[in-house]
Write a protein that holds these residues in place. Sequence first.
Motif, PDB file in Angstrom:
ATOM      1  N   PHE A 168       0.824  -1.207   0.000  1.00 33.88           N
ATOM      2  CA  PHE A 168       0.000   0.000   0.000  1.00 33.88           C
ATOM      3  C   PHE A 168       0.860   1.259   0.000  1.00 33.88           C
ATOM      4  O   PHE A 168       0.542   2.243  -0.680  1.00 33.88           O
ATOM      5  CB  PHE A 168      -0.946   0.006   1.200  1.00 33.88           C
ATOM      6  N   GLY A 169       1.977   1.227   0.733  1.00 33.40           N
ATOM      7  CA  GLY A 169       2.855   2.379   0.784  1.00 33.40           C
ATOM      8  C   GLY A 169       3.426   2.750  -0.568  1.00 33.40           C
ATOM      9  O   GLY A 169       3.660   3.934  -0.852  1.00 33.40           O
ATOM     10  N   ARG A 170       3.650   1.761  -1.444  1.00 26.02           N
ATOM     11  CA  ARG A 170       4.183   2.031  -2.783  1.00 26.02           C
ATOM     12  C   ARG A 170       3.077   2.386  -3.781  1.00 26.02           C
ATOM     13  O   ARG A 170       3.274   3.245  -4.638  1.00 26.02           O
ATOM     14  CB  ARG A 170       4.936   0.804  -3.317  1.00 26.02           C
ATOM     15  N   LEU A 171       1.928   1.702  -3.692  1.00 20.85           N
ATOM     16  CA  LEU A 171       0.914   1.835  -4.739  1.00 20.85           C
ATOM     17  C   LEU A 171      -0.197   2.827  -4.427  1.00 20.85           C
ATOM     18  O   LEU A 171      -1.016   3.122  -5.306  1.00 20.85           O
ATOM     19  CB  LEU A 171       0.284   0.468  -5.033  1.00 20.85           C
ATOM     20  N   LYS A 172      -0.252   3.362  -3.206  1.00 17.97           N
ATOM     21  CA  LYS A 172      -1.398   4.207  -2.838  1.00 17.97           C
ATOM     22  C   LYS A 172      -1.504   5.457  -3.710  1.00 17.97           C
ATOM     23  O   LYS A 172      -2.604   5.997  -3.890  1.00 17.97           O
ATOM     24  CB  LYS A 172      -1.311   4.607  -1.369  1.00 17.97           C
ATOM     25  N   PHE A 173      -0.379   5.902  -4.285  1.00 17.72           N
ATOM     26  CA  PHE A 173      -0.424   7.102  -5.116  1.00 17.72           C
ATOM     27  C   PHE A 173      -1.014   6.829  -6.497  1.00 17.72           C
ATOM     28  O   PHE A 173      -1.160   7.753  -7.302  1.00 17.72           O
ATOM     29  CB  PHE A 173       0.991   7.672  -5.275  1.00 17.72           C
ATOM     30  N   GLU A 174      -1.340   5.583  -6.806  1.00 16.00           N
ATOM     31  CA  GLU A 174      -1.882   5.229  -8.126  1.00 16.00           C
ATOM     32  C   GLU A 174      -3.381   5.445  -8.219  1.00 16.00           C
ATOM     33  O   GLU A 174      -3.956   5.364  -9.307  1.00 16.00           O
ATOM     34  CB  GLU A 174      -1.553   3.771  -8.454  1.00 16.00           C
ATOM     35  N   SER A 175      -4.043   5.711  -7.089  1.00 18.15           N
ATOM     36  CA  SER A 175      -5.491   5.905  -7.110  1.00 18.15           C
ATOM     37  C   SER A 175      -5.860   7.166  -7.875  1.00 18.15           C
ATOM     38  O   SER A 175      -5.324   8.247  -7.608  1.00 18.15           O
ATOM     39  CB  SER A 175      -6.028   5.999  -5.673  1.00 18.15           C
ATOM     40  N   GLY A 176      -6.755   7.024  -8.829  1.00 18.26           N
ATOM     41  CA  GLY A 176      -7.205   8.173  -9.601  1.00 18.26           C
ATOM     42  C   GLY A 176      -7.506   7.772 -11.039  1.00 18.26           C
ATOM     43  O   GLY A 176      -7.561   6.583 -11.380  1.00 18.26           O
ATOM     44  N   VAL A 177      -7.707   8.768 -11.884  1.00 17.90           N
ATOM     45  CA  VAL A 177      -8.035   8.543 -13.294  1.00 17.90           C
ATOM     46  C   VAL A 177      -6.750   8.567 -14.115  1.00 17.90           C
ATOM     47  O   VAL A 177      -5.979   9.534 -14.057  1.00 17.90           O
ATOM     48  CB  VAL A 177      -9.020   9.609 -13.809  1.00 17.90           C
ATOM     49  N   HIS A 178      -6.541   7.505 -14.878  1.00 16.75           N
ATOM     50  CA  HIS A 178      -5.400   7.392 -15.785  1.00 16.75           C
ATOM     51  C   HIS A 178      -5.928   7.559 -17.213  1.00 16.75           C
ATOM     52  O   HIS A 178      -6.866   6.865 -17.612  1.00 16.75           O
ATOM     53  CB  HIS A 178      -4.720   6.026 -15.633  1.00 16.75           C
ATOM     54  N   ARG A 179      -5.298   8.456 -17.959  1.00 17.81           N
ATOM     55  CA  ARG A 179      -5.763   8.762 -19.321  1.00 17.81           C
ATOM     56  C   ARG A 179      -4.749   8.261 -20.345  1.00 17.81           C
ATOM     57  O   ARG A 179      -3.535   8.358 -20.127  1.00 17.81           O
ATOM     58  CB  ARG A 179      -5.942  10.278 -19.464  1.00 17.81           C
ATOM     59  N   VAL A 180      -5.235   7.729 -21.452  1.00 15.95           N
ATOM     60  CA  VAL A 180      -4.350   7.261 -22.516  1.00 15.95           C
ATOM     61  C   VAL A 180      -4.689   7.970 -23.814  1.00 15.95           C
ATOM     62  O   VAL A 180      -5.863   8.201 -24.129  1.00 15.95           O
ATOM     63  CB  VAL A 180      -4.452   5.725 -22.691  1.00 15.95           C
ATOM     64  N   GLN A 181      -3.656   8.337 -24.563  1.00 15.71           N
ATOM     65  CA  GLN A 181      -3.808   8.941 -25.891  1.00 15.71           C
ATOM     66  C   GLN A 181      -3.045   8.075 -26.879  1.00 15.71           C
ATOM     67  O   GLN A 181      -1.812   7.988 -26.825  1.00 15.71           O
ATOM     68  CB  GLN A 181      -3.256  10.376 -25.886  1.00 15.71           C
ATOM     69  N   ARG A 182      -3.787   7.403 -27.776  1.00 14.76           N
ATOM     70  CA  ARG A 182      -3.150   6.522 -28.749  1.00 14.76           C
ATOM     71  C   ARG A 182      -4.134   6.193 -29.864  1.00 14.76           C
ATOM     72  O   ARG A 182      -5.334   6.473 -29.762  1.00 14.76           O
ATOM     73  CB  ARG A 182      -2.651   5.244 -28.090  1.00 14.76           C
ATOM     74  N   VAL A 183      -3.605   5.565 -30.895  1.00 19.67           N
ATOM     75  CA  VAL A 183      -4.455   5.086 -31.991  1.00 19.67           C
ATOM     76  C   VAL A 183      -4.942   3.692 -31.614  1.00 19.67           C
ATOM     77  O   VAL A 183      -4.145   2.759 -31.492  1.00 19.67           O
ATOM     78  CB  VAL A 183      -3.672   5.020 -33.320  1.00 19.67           C
ATOM     79  N   PRO A 184      -6.243   3.506 -31.386  1.00 21.17           N
ATOM     80  CA  PRO A 184      -6.752   2.191 -30.993  1.00 21.17           C
ATOM     81  C   PRO A 184      -6.553   1.155 -32.089  1.00 21.17           C
ATOM     82  O   PRO A 184      -6.510   1.479 -33.280  1.00 21.17           O
ATOM     83  CB  PRO A 184      -8.251   2.434 -30.749  1.00 21.17           C
ATOM     84  N   ALA A 185      -6.447  -0.094 -31.671  1.00 23.53           N
ATOM     85  CA  ALA A 185      -6.304  -1.195 -32.634  1.00 23.53           C
ATOM     86  C   ALA A 185      -7.534  -1.303 -33.524  1.00 23.53           C
ATOM     87  O   ALA A 185      -7.470  -1.806 -34.649  1.00 23.53           O
ATOM     88  CB  ALA A 185      -6.077  -2.498 -31.889  1.00 23.53           C
ATOM     89  N   THR A 186      -8.663  -0.793 -33.008  1.00 23.35           N
ATOM     90  CA  THR A 186      -9.920  -0.881 -33.763  1.00 23.35           C
ATOM     91  C   THR A 186     -10.125   0.327 -34.683  1.00 23.35           C
ATOM     92  O   THR A 186     -11.127   0.401 -35.384  1.00 23.35           O
ATOM     93  CB  THR A 186     -11.096  -0.944 -32.775  1.00 23.35           C
ATOM     94  N   GLU A 187      -9.173   1.282 -34.698  1.00 23.00           N
ATOM     95  CA  GLU A 187      -9.309   2.505 -35.496  1.00 23.00           C
ATOM     96  C   GLU A 187      -8.628   2.331 -36.853  1.00 23.00           C
ATOM     97  O   GLU A 187      -7.401   2.202 -36.936  1.00 23.00           O
ATOM     98  CB  GLU A 187      -8.693   3.687 -34.734  1.00 23.00           C
ATOM     99  N   ALA A 188      -9.425   2.357 -37.904  1.00 23.92           N
ATOM    100  CA  ALA A 188      -8.877   2.137 -39.246  1.00 23.92           C
ATOM    101  C   ALA A 188      -8.259   3.405 -39.817  1.00 23.92           C
ATOM    102  O   ALA A 188      -7.359   3.352 -40.659  1.00 23.92           O
ATOM    103  CB  ALA A 188      -9.983   1.639 -40.179  1.00 23.92           C
ATOM    104  N   GLY A 189      -8.714   4.576 -39.340  1.00 22.52           N
ATOM    105  CA  GLY A 189      -8.254   5.828 -39.931  1.00 22.52           C
ATOM    106  C   GLY A 189      -6.988   6.392 -39.322  1.00 22.52           C
ATOM    107  O   GLY A 189      -6.521   7.446 -39.758  1.00 22.52           O
TER     108      GLY A 189
END
Length: 355
Positions: A168-189
């Motif tokens: 918990f001491g190492r991972l407690k700072f991971e709580s929250g919203v994580h956002r990703v910006q990338r081209v999805p595998a399902t995106e043809a364009g």
Amino acid sequence: MRLPQARLDQVLDRFHEVEARMGAASDGAEIVRLSKEHAELKPVADAVQGLARARAEMADLEAMQADPEMAEMAGEELLALKDRLPDLEREVALLLAPRDADENASAVLEVRAGTGGDEAALFAGDLFRMYSRYAQARGWRVEIDSVSEGEVGGYKEVVATVTGDGVFGRLKFESGVHRVQRVPATEAGGRIHTSAATVAVLPEVEDVEIEIRDQDLRIDTYRSSGAGGQHVNKTDSAVRITHLPTGIVVTSSEKSQHVNRDKAMKNLRVRLYDMQRQAKDAARSDARKSQVGSGDRSERIRTYNFPQGRVTDHRIGLTLHSLPQILEGDLDPMLDALIAEDQAARLADLEAEFA
């Protein structure tokens, strides 16, 4: 930071008192309690004693400078000791600073897909894999409690218990919203999409008493969903428990209904305890609320930008251009920076206390 001698003496007095009581105790419960306190106090007492020796040595060296034959040697050693003393004082200060009582606890890790549909589920899968690899590297054990898979892979939701020292001491700072910006595998364009997943890390504390009344529970059984298998199709073994006063819902979907009930009750206790923690956090001053690790799970804490190969933590303004390594579980550079920021805040609290 110049630590008051009275505070250092207080630590040593308590440590020696606990040692003496351990030698005389005969009650099993008292021995366990004293042993736990002794283990917590020992590193503090060792550091305080090391600082005391350094200060005493400094006084001796300063006295030796009055001797012409010893002055040069004493002066060199004194300079070296003066360089080392601030580090010793900071080590003691960190050990004395207010710290999370659940620092060394194991944890329940929850990763859920947020906005972004199938891509969000895939990203949730990436995050869970990242944490699993990090746990493996540190010798922690990861056990999945419940899982809901995405339509094209990844997870709509996955809940796991991560067992080990200091999880918990190492991972407690991971709580929250994580956002990703990338081209999805399902995106043809080839267009870049933004998706999100939420992470929650809750301390799993064995010896905390949480009162749960039977009349406050609704327990349902249902068929597990998963990748095929006769057992999945025919047995109502999965368990869902709803805590009516709070609306908290926990599930477990192993093969044994008895095991599922035990796991779900364990996770319910974890969540009720976490509610108590959050209530205490909310009662803190505004300055303490704004520090890293406040537990606000609606906050966007990090962005993973694939086109630029970077990861940015928005709470401390840190950007690392090592996205592939981070997703493979190399989290220490990010976590170490977050922990350092938290330590700075705790030291500021301690300085205010001694001011």
